[in-house]
Write a protein that holds these residues in place. Structure first.
Motif, PDB file in Angstrom:
ATOM      1  N   GLN A 159       0.827  -1.207   0.000  1.00  0.00           N
ATOM      2  CA  GLN A 159       0.000   0.000   0.000  1.00  0.00           C
ATOM      3  C   GLN A 159       0.863   1.259   0.000  1.00  0.00           C
ATOM      4  N   TRP A 160       1.901   1.249  -0.818  1.00  0.00           N
ATOM      5  CA  TRP A 160       2.829   2.375  -0.892  1.00  0.00           C
ATOM      6  C   TRP A 160       2.527   3.323  -2.055  1.00  0.00           C
ATOM      7  N   SER A 161       1.665   2.918  -2.964  1.00  0.00           N
ATOM      8  CA  SER A 161       1.448   3.755  -4.145  1.00  0.00           C
ATOM      9  C   SER A 161      -0.028   3.786  -4.513  1.00  0.00           C
ATOM     10  N   ASN A 162      -0.352   4.683  -5.425  1.00  0.00           N
ATOM     11  CA  ASN A 162      -1.705   4.809  -5.956  1.00  0.00           C
ATOM     12  C   ASN A 162      -1.686   4.298  -7.395  1.00  0.00           C
ATOM     13  N   PRO A 163      -2.304   3.139  -7.672  1.00  0.00           N
ATOM     14  CA  PRO A 163      -2.221   2.556  -9.026  1.00  0.00           C
ATOM     15  C   PRO A 163      -2.698   3.502 -10.121  1.00  0.00           C
ATOM     16  N   GLU A 164      -3.799   4.244  -9.868  1.00  0.00           N
ATOM     17  CA  GLU A 164      -4.309   5.154 -10.886  1.00  0.00           C
ATOM     18  C   GLU A 164      -3.311   6.278 -11.161  1.00  0.00           C
ATOM     19  N   LEU A 165      -2.738   6.839 -10.073  1.00  0.00           N
ATOM     20  CA  LEU A 165      -1.770   7.917 -10.234  1.00  0.00           C
ATOM     21  C   LEU A 165      -0.499   7.414 -10.909  1.00  0.00           C
ATOM     22  N   GLU A 166      -0.038   6.228 -10.500  1.00  0.00           N
ATOM     23  CA  GLU A 166       1.157   5.654 -11.111  1.00  0.00           C
ATOM     24  C   GLU A 166       0.922   5.352 -12.589  1.00  0.00           C
ATOM     25  N   SER A 167      -0.279   4.883 -12.919  1.00  0.00           N
ATOM     26  CA  SER A 167      -0.600   4.597 -14.320  1.00  0.00           C
ATOM     27  C   SER A 167      -0.541   5.871 -15.148  1.00  0.00           C
ATOM     28  N   ALA A 168      -1.085   6.962 -14.602  1.00  0.00           N
ATOM     29  CA  ALA A 168      -1.069   8.238 -15.319  1.00  0.00           C
ATOM     30  C   ALA A 168       0.362   8.711 -15.558  1.00  0.00           C
ATOM     31  N   LYS A 169       1.227   8.545 -14.554  1.00  0.00           N
ATOM     32  CA  LYS A 169       2.625   8.963 -14.700  1.00  0.00           C
ATOM     33  C   LYS A 169       3.335   8.133 -15.767  1.00  0.00           C
ATOM     34  N   VAL A 170       3.089   6.828 -15.755  1.00  0.00           N
ATOM     35  CA  VAL A 170       3.742   5.948 -16.731  1.00  0.00           C
ATOM     36  C   VAL A 170       3.272   6.285 -18.144  1.00  0.00           C
ATOM     37  N   ILE A 171       1.964   6.476 -18.317  1.00  0.00           N
ATOM     38  CA  ILE A 171       1.427   6.796 -19.646  1.00  0.00           C
ATOM     39  C   ILE A 171       2.003   8.111 -20.154  1.00  0.00           C
ATOM     40  N   GLN A 172       2.105   9.094 -19.267  1.00  0.00           N
ATOM     41  CA  GLN A 172       2.663  10.387 -19.665  1.00  0.00           C
ATOM     42  C   GLN A 172       4.118  10.242 -20.099  1.00  0.00           C
ATOM     43  N   SER A 173       4.852   9.375 -19.420  1.00  0.00           N
ATOM     44  CA  SER A 173       6.266   9.191 -19.747  1.00  0.00           C
ATOM     45  C   SER A 173       6.470   8.477 -21.078  1.00  0.00           C
ATOM     46  N   LEU A 174       5.432   7.766 -21.563  1.00  0.00           N
ATOM     47  CA  LEU A 174       5.566   7.020 -22.813  1.00  0.00           C
ATOM     48  C   LEU A 174       5.616   7.937 -24.032  1.00  0.00           C
ATOM     49  N   GLY A 175       5.005   9.119 -23.916  1.00  0.00           N
ATOM     50  CA  GLY A 175       4.939  10.007 -25.076  1.00  0.00           C
ATOM     51  C   GLY A 175       4.008   9.483 -26.150  1.00  0.00           C
ATOM     52  N   TRP A 176       2.942   8.803 -25.733  1.00  0.00           N
ATOM     53  CA  TRP A 176       1.968   8.229 -26.671  1.00  0.00           C
ATOM     54  C   TRP A 176       1.211   9.349 -27.360  1.00  0.00           C
ATOM     55  N   ILE A 177       0.955   9.198 -28.656  1.00  0.00           N
ATOM     56  CA  ILE A 177       0.322  10.280 -29.420  1.00  0.00           C
ATOM     57  C   ILE A 177      -1.180  10.356 -29.171  1.00  0.00           C
ATOM     58  N   TYR A 178      -1.765   9.319 -28.556  1.00  0.00           N
ATOM     59  CA  TYR A 178      -3.207   9.302 -28.338  1.00  0.00           C
ATOM     60  C   TYR A 178      -3.543   9.671 -26.895  1.00  0.00           C
ATOM     61  N   GLU A 179      -4.797  10.072 -26.709  1.00  0.00           N
ATOM     62  CA  GLU A 179      -5.287  10.384 -25.362  1.00  0.00           C
ATOM     63  C   GLU A 179      -5.928   9.134 -24.763  1.00  0.00           C
ATOM     64  N   PRO A 180      -5.488   8.694 -23.596  1.00  0.00           N
ATOM     65  CA  PRO A 180      -6.107   7.517 -22.974  1.00  0.00           C
ATOM     66  C   PRO A 180      -7.552   7.806 -22.581  1.00  0.00           C
ATOM     67  N   HIS A 181      -8.376   6.783 -22.648  1.00  0.00           N
ATOM     68  CA  HIS A 181      -9.749   6.911 -22.159  1.00  0.00           C
ATOM     69  C   HIS A 181      -9.730   6.435 -20.707  1.00  0.00           C
ATOM     70  N   TRP A 182      -9.714   7.389 -19.781  1.00  0.00           N
ATOM     71  CA  TRP A 182      -9.447   7.070 -18.380  1.00  0.00           C
ATOM     72  C   TRP A 182     -10.559   6.243 -17.747  1.00  0.00           C
ATOM     73  N   GLN A 183     -11.809   6.490 -18.123  1.00  0.00           N
ATOM     74  CA  GLN A 183     -12.902   5.713 -17.535  1.00  0.00           C
ATOM     75  C   GLN A 183     -12.787   4.242 -17.916  1.00  0.00           C
ATOM     76  N   ALA A 184     -12.530   3.979 -19.198  1.00  0.00           N
ATOM     77  CA  ALA A 184     -12.389   2.595 -19.645  1.00  0.00           C
ATOM     78  C   ALA A 184     -11.154   1.945 -19.028  1.00  0.00           C
ATOM     79  N   LEU A 185     -10.062   2.710 -18.929  1.00  0.00           N
ATOM     80  CA  LEU A 185      -8.852   2.166 -18.319  1.00  0.00           C
ATOM     81  C   LEU A 185      -9.090   1.834 -16.852  1.00  0.00           C
ATOM     82  N   GLY A 186      -9.858   2.682 -16.161  1.00  0.00           N
ATOM     83  CA  GLY A 186     -10.172   2.414 -14.761  1.00  0.00           C
ATOM     84  C   GLY A 186     -10.902   1.097 -14.581  1.00  0.00           C
TER      85      GLY A 186
END
Length: 283
Positions: free
Chosen positions: A73-100
């Motif tokens: 319980q050291w991290s927030n999976p949703e927050l960590e996922s957002a950080k990882v996706i941002q670091s990828l430099g993906w050209i598309y916008e993630p659909h956060w509701q579906a990803l959740g």
């Protein structure tokens, strides 16, 4: 034995991937043999607690996440996922509701990241995303579009969304065109104008993409008598018998059938705007 936490093989390989050790790193015996030949004893090791990692599949133009249980319980999976996706430099916008929805699992999970799609055409407030070679639309589309419901299925995984089968374009008064390169779903509604006035539900696409007309609607506008028999699939209009296609309580005929009943009915098709203009002048 040496003090501290070790990286070693073991005789219970079934335990790898579980919280069975007291702090050591258990490896498969074949892996520790390979590691021993590459790394000298005493090499400094940096331990990183990472519950989410990701990458981009250039071959399929998709991105993915691997999510592991946060056992401390050291991290927030949703927050960590957002950080990882941002670091990828993906050209598309993630659909956060579906990803959740996909991140609800409590076990190691590798998922494709759903991406927001563009929707063009009518002024429709419809949310949509693309995931595993499928297009998903919010259920609002059922309220504003006339479609063949066989191609729209409620999805248990994504609450509030329906799956659109883009390989089997529906009939109805709307057509769908999915452009994967542009990440765009184009929704085009068929319009019919009679002497400049737009008619509601006057035309439809058949399942094999033929343009069909609602003869009852046209007859009402032209003050003509109309009757039809769903058993014989025939309609009587202006004492002329027409064979057509009864569907959903409506009798559909091809445009040529209308013009046999009303020879003075002239038509112009605007393929760019998907608009059929009809002009009728009484003799």
């Amino acid at each position: 034995s040496i003090e501290g936490y070790g990286i070693h093989g073991n005789s219970a390989e079934w335990s790898i991937g579980t919280s069975a050790s007291l702090g050591c790193f258990r490896l498969h015996n074949k892996d520790i043999q390979k590691l021993f030949s590459l790394v000298p004893v005493g090499t400094p090791v940096q331990i990183v607690y990472q519950t989410v990692r990701g990458g981009i599949d250039l071959n399929n133009n998709t991105a993915w996440l691997e999510v592991y249980p946060d056992i401390y319980q050291w991290s927030n999976p949703e927050l960590e996922s957002a950080k990882v996706i941002q670091s990828l430099g993906w050209i598309y916008e993630p659909h956060w509701q579906a990803l959740g929805n996909l991140l609800q699992a409590k076990k190691p999970l590798r998922v494709e990241i759903p991406r927001v799609i563009k929707i063009e055409g009518e002024s429709l407030d419809i949310d949509g995303f693309y995931w595993q070679q499928q297009v998903y639309l919010s259920q609002k589309c059922l309220e504003v579009l006339t479609v063949n419901f066989k191609t729209l299925r409620a999805d248990e995984l994504f609450s509030g969304f329906v799956k659109l089968d883009t390989t089997d374009l529906p009939g109805g008064n709307s057509q769908y065109f999915w452009d994967p390169q542009a990440n765009t779903l184009r929704i085009i509604r068929l319009k019919v104008l009679l002497n400049g006035m737009e008619l509601s539900d006057a035309a439809s696409w058949s399942s094999d993409h033929r343009l069909l007309m609602n003869i009852k609607t046209i007859a009402a506008q032209l003050n003509a008598k109309f009757d039809w028999d769903c058993v014989s699939k025939a309609a009587i209009c202006n004492e002329m018998k027409l064979v057509g296609e009864p569907r959903d309580g409506v009798f559909w005929v091809e445009l040529e059938g209308l013009q046999r009943v009303w020879p003075q009915l002239k038509s112009t098709w605007d393929g760019k705007n998907y608009t059929l203009e009809l002009m009728y002048k009484k003799r």
